[in-house]
Enzyme design. Sequence first.
Site, short mmCIF file in Angstrom:
data_model
loop_
_atom_site.label_atom_id
_atom_site.label_comp_id
_atom_site.label_asym_id
_atom_site.label_seq_id
_atom_site.Cartn_x
_atom_site.Cartn_y
_atom_site.Cartn_z
N SER A 7 57.57 4.62 100.01
CA SER A 7 58.68 3.88 99.40
C SER A 7 59.97 4.20 100.14
O SER A 7 60.37 5.37 100.20
CB SER A 7 58.84 4.29 97.94
OG SER A 7 60.15 3.98 97.51
N HIS A 32 56.62 0.12 100.86
CA HIS A 32 56.97 -0.19 99.46
C HIS A 32 58.49 -0.30 99.36
O HIS A 32 59.22 0.62 99.75
CB HIS A 32 56.46 0.92 98.54
CG HIS A 32 56.64 0.65 97.07
ND1 HIS A 32 55.82 -0.18 96.35
CD2 HIS A 32 57.57 1.11 96.21
CE1 HIS A 32 56.24 -0.21 95.09
NE2 HIS A 32 57.29 0.57 94.97
N ASP A 34 61.66 -0.87 97.00
CA ASP A 34 62.11 -0.79 95.60
C ASP A 34 63.42 -1.54 95.40
O ASP A 34 64.48 -1.08 95.82
CB ASP A 34 62.29 0.68 95.21
CG ASP A 34 60.97 1.35 94.95
OD1 ASP A 34 60.76 2.47 95.44
OD2 ASP A 34 60.13 0.73 94.26
N MET A 36 66.23 -2.89 92.91
CA MET A 36 66.77 -2.57 91.58
C MET A 36 68.10 -3.29 91.39
O MET A 36 68.92 -3.35 92.31
CB MET A 36 66.98 -1.06 91.46
CG MET A 36 65.71 -0.26 91.68
SD MET A 36 66.02 1.51 91.50
CE MET A 36 64.46 2.17 92.13
N HIS A 65 58.69 -4.39 95.13
CA HIS A 65 58.62 -4.02 93.71
C HIS A 65 59.93 -4.41 93.05
O HIS A 65 60.96 -3.75 93.25
CB HIS A 65 58.37 -2.50 93.64
CG HIS A 65 58.34 -1.95 92.26
ND1 HIS A 65 58.37 -0.58 92.03
CD2 HIS A 65 58.30 -2.53 91.04
CE1 HIS A 65 58.35 -0.36 90.73
NE2 HIS A 65 58.30 -1.53 90.10
N MET A 67 62.33 -4.42 90.31
CA MET A 67 62.77 -3.80 89.06
C MET A 67 64.07 -4.48 88.66
O MET A 67 65.17 -3.91 88.75
CB MET A 67 62.95 -2.29 89.23
CG MET A 67 61.63 -1.56 89.42
SD MET A 67 61.78 0.07 90.14
CE MET A 67 61.82 -0.38 91.88
N MET A 136 53.13 2.40 86.70
CA MET A 136 54.22 3.35 86.95
C MET A 136 53.87 4.71 86.36
O MET A 136 53.47 4.80 85.19
CB MET A 136 55.53 2.84 86.32
CG MET A 136 56.10 1.57 86.96
SD MET A 136 56.46 1.75 88.71
CE MET A 136 57.81 2.94 88.65
N ASP A 174 52.70 4.52 91.20
CA ASP A 174 54.02 4.63 91.78
C ASP A 174 54.90 5.59 90.99
O ASP A 174 55.21 5.33 89.83
CB ASP A 174 54.66 3.23 91.76
CG ASP A 174 56.02 3.17 92.41
OD1 ASP A 174 56.63 2.09 92.35
OD2 ASP A 174 56.47 4.19 92.96
C1 DX5 Z 1 60.93 4.32 91.10
C2 DX5 Z 1 60.29 3.56 92.25
C3 DX5 Z 1 59.29 4.41 92.99
C4 DX5 Z 1 59.93 5.63 93.62
C5 DX5 Z 1 58.85 6.56 94.09
O1 DX5 Z 1 61.65 3.42 90.30
O2 DX5 Z 1 59.62 2.42 91.78
O3 DX5 Z 1 58.69 3.61 94.02
O4 DX5 Z 1 60.73 5.24 94.70
O5 DX5 Z 1 59.52 7.69 94.59
P1 DX5 Z 1 58.81 9.13 94.51
O6 DX5 Z 1 57.51 8.97 95.24
O7 DX5 Z 1 59.79 10.03 95.20
O8 DX5 Z 1 58.62 9.43 93.06
ZN ZN Z 2 58.37 1.29 93.32
#
Ligand code: DX5
Ligand code: ZN
Length: 216
Positions: A7, A32, A34, A36, A65, A67, A136, A174
Amino acid sequence: MALIAPSILAADFGRLSEEVKAVEEAGADWIHVDVMDGHFVPNITMGPDVVGALKRATSLPLDVHLMIEQPAHYLEAFAGAGADYITVHQEAVEDLDDAFAQIDKCGCKPGVAINPGTQVETVSPFIREASLILVMSVNPGFGAQTFMPVALPKLELLAGLKKREQSSCLLEVDGGIKTDNVSKVLEAGVDVVVAGSAVFGSSDYAATISAMRHAA
Ligand code: DX5
Ligand code: ZN
């Protein structure tokens, strides 16, 4: 053998394309991404333009992903930027069938994610429609959190269902995955492991990715 999807939330944002090239070089299977929006989760990260920059930096599949609230408004933008998988949160959409159809129409593979507090039964009926189900193992919003074991029974249930239904849906986990706990999710039947801080916080990306892949 599970796929490893670093990620980039944990990468050096000032050198994103170099970091992505480095993990590709180090044997990562997917990237990956992320996304947000500061509404669905209390953090803001990146949008379609960053996905476009990542597309130019790597040939690895981009596992986006979302969010975010109202993800349907942004599917075309992320698809046009080069997303391969687009995963929406079950908690953020009214109609998953409709969301999957829209992602499909954009030429991407549809995924759905559930938070630790969400019942797996909200997504298990979609094991054939979804290309990816993301369980998650942390509450979304930040990297480097602690793994929440509540994800394990959900993965086991989905893995059993996937077998019975002869589904090709990929199961992804994840959040909080490290080299010393990844064997638990591999045994539970996961297909794709997301790891942010475990990879980008390590001094040897290749060694970390290889250790994760062979931990079962
Ligand atoms: C959290 C993300 C994850 C996160 C994982 O909201 O969706 O993908 O970046 O990071 P680690 O592996 O450091 O927990
Ligand atoms: Zn993620």
